[in-house]
Motif scaffolding. Structure first.
Motif, PDB file in Angstrom:
ATOM      1  N   GLU A 200       0.847  -1.189   0.000  1.00 20.55           N
ATOM      2  CA  GLU A 200       0.000   0.000   0.000  1.00 20.55           C
ATOM      3  C   GLU A 200       0.885   1.242   0.000  1.00 20.55           C
ATOM      4  OE1 GLU A 200      -2.750  -0.037   3.208  1.00 20.55           O
ATOM      5  OE2 GLU A 200      -3.595  -1.998   2.710  1.00 20.55           O
ATOM      6  N   GLY A 201       0.438   2.257  -0.716  1.00 17.19           N
ATOM      7  CA  GLY A 201       1.214   3.489  -0.783  1.00 17.19           C
ATOM      8  C   GLY A 201       2.180   3.543  -1.938  1.00 17.19           C
TER       9      GLY A 201
ATOM     10  N   THR B 145       3.600   4.521  -5.285  1.00 13.91           N
ATOM     11  CA  THR B 145       3.314   5.742  -6.035  1.00 13.91           C
ATOM     12  C   THR B 145       2.862   5.432  -7.462  1.00 13.91           C
ATOM     13  OG1 THR B 145       5.594   5.975  -6.805  1.00 13.91           O
ATOM     14  CG2 THR B 145       5.031   6.984  -4.687  1.00 13.91           C
TER      15      THR B 145
END
Length: 213
Positions: free
Chosen positions: A34-35, A37
């Motif tokens: 998750e996260g 880019t």
């Protein structure tokens, strides 16, 4: 020219169903932490798409040579390829995912390697045994220049769709949701299953005539 477009449409639908860009884009997201880019996802999308294009042309050029090298008949490959596709179709209809067996730590570790775009995302998740067998079979059936050109163009269209699906995977997931993605994958599974049955029946019918008549 109408024959060219018929082949282009048929080959595109066949390979699009087998590759299932929306399904593999969902797998890609599940493999990434998750996260991640959008820039990283865009790079992964480009590298993985380039990988499956290179893999396609390698199989396109060397597929028949490999069959001759190992003494494998194309109809035997049709049966085996059909079985592989049938197993894929059953998994797709049941909603199975190759990423379910991976832990979160393994997913993070996967991202640390630059080869993630090539292995496992490009090969074998996107360009797996099913599409490998399909490329060899369709190439063997494509005798004219128009048929081969339609086949190559169809795959490039599929590769472009894969790139767009990977690049926009976050938006696709937000728009379709998990349920929408599963519905599309299961519909593709039905198409892949029908293609698999055609391969198996065509291969077996020729082999039976060859060995028992």
């Amino acid at each position: 020219m109408p024959h060219f477009f018929d082949l282009l449409l048929q080959n595109t639908i066949t390979m699009m169903a087998i590759v299932d860009p929306l399904g593999v884009s969902a797998i890609m997201l599940s493999l990434l932490p998750e996260g991640t880019t959008k820039e990283t996802i865009s790079k992964i999308a480009f590298k993985s798409t380039l990988t499956i294009i290179v893999a396609f042309f390698i199989v396109l050029i060397s597929g028949n040579f490999l069959l001759q090298l190992f003494g494998i008949e194309i109809d035997s490959l049709k049966v085996m390829g059909g079985i592989i596709l049938l197993l894929m179709a059953i998994k797709m209809v049941n909603g199975s995912s190759e990423s379910k067996n991976q832990t979160k730590e393994e997913r993070v570790e996967t991202l640390r390697h630059d080869e993630f775009s090539i292995i496992p995302l490009g090969i074998p998740i996107t360009f797996g045994p099913g599409i490998f067998a399909t490329v060899v079979i369709i190439r063997n059936q494509s005798e004219s220049f128009a048929a081969i050109s339609a086949f190559i163009l169809a795959y490039l269209l599929v590769a472009l769709t894969v790139y767009l699906a990977f690049k926009n995977s976050i938006y696709i997931r937000q728009y379709l949701g998990i349920t929408g993605s599963k519905i599309i994958t299961r519909l593709m599974g039905l198409i892949v299953g029908a293609i698999a049955i055609q391969f198996i029946v065509a291969g077996i019918s020729v082999l039976v005539k060859e060995y028992y008549t």
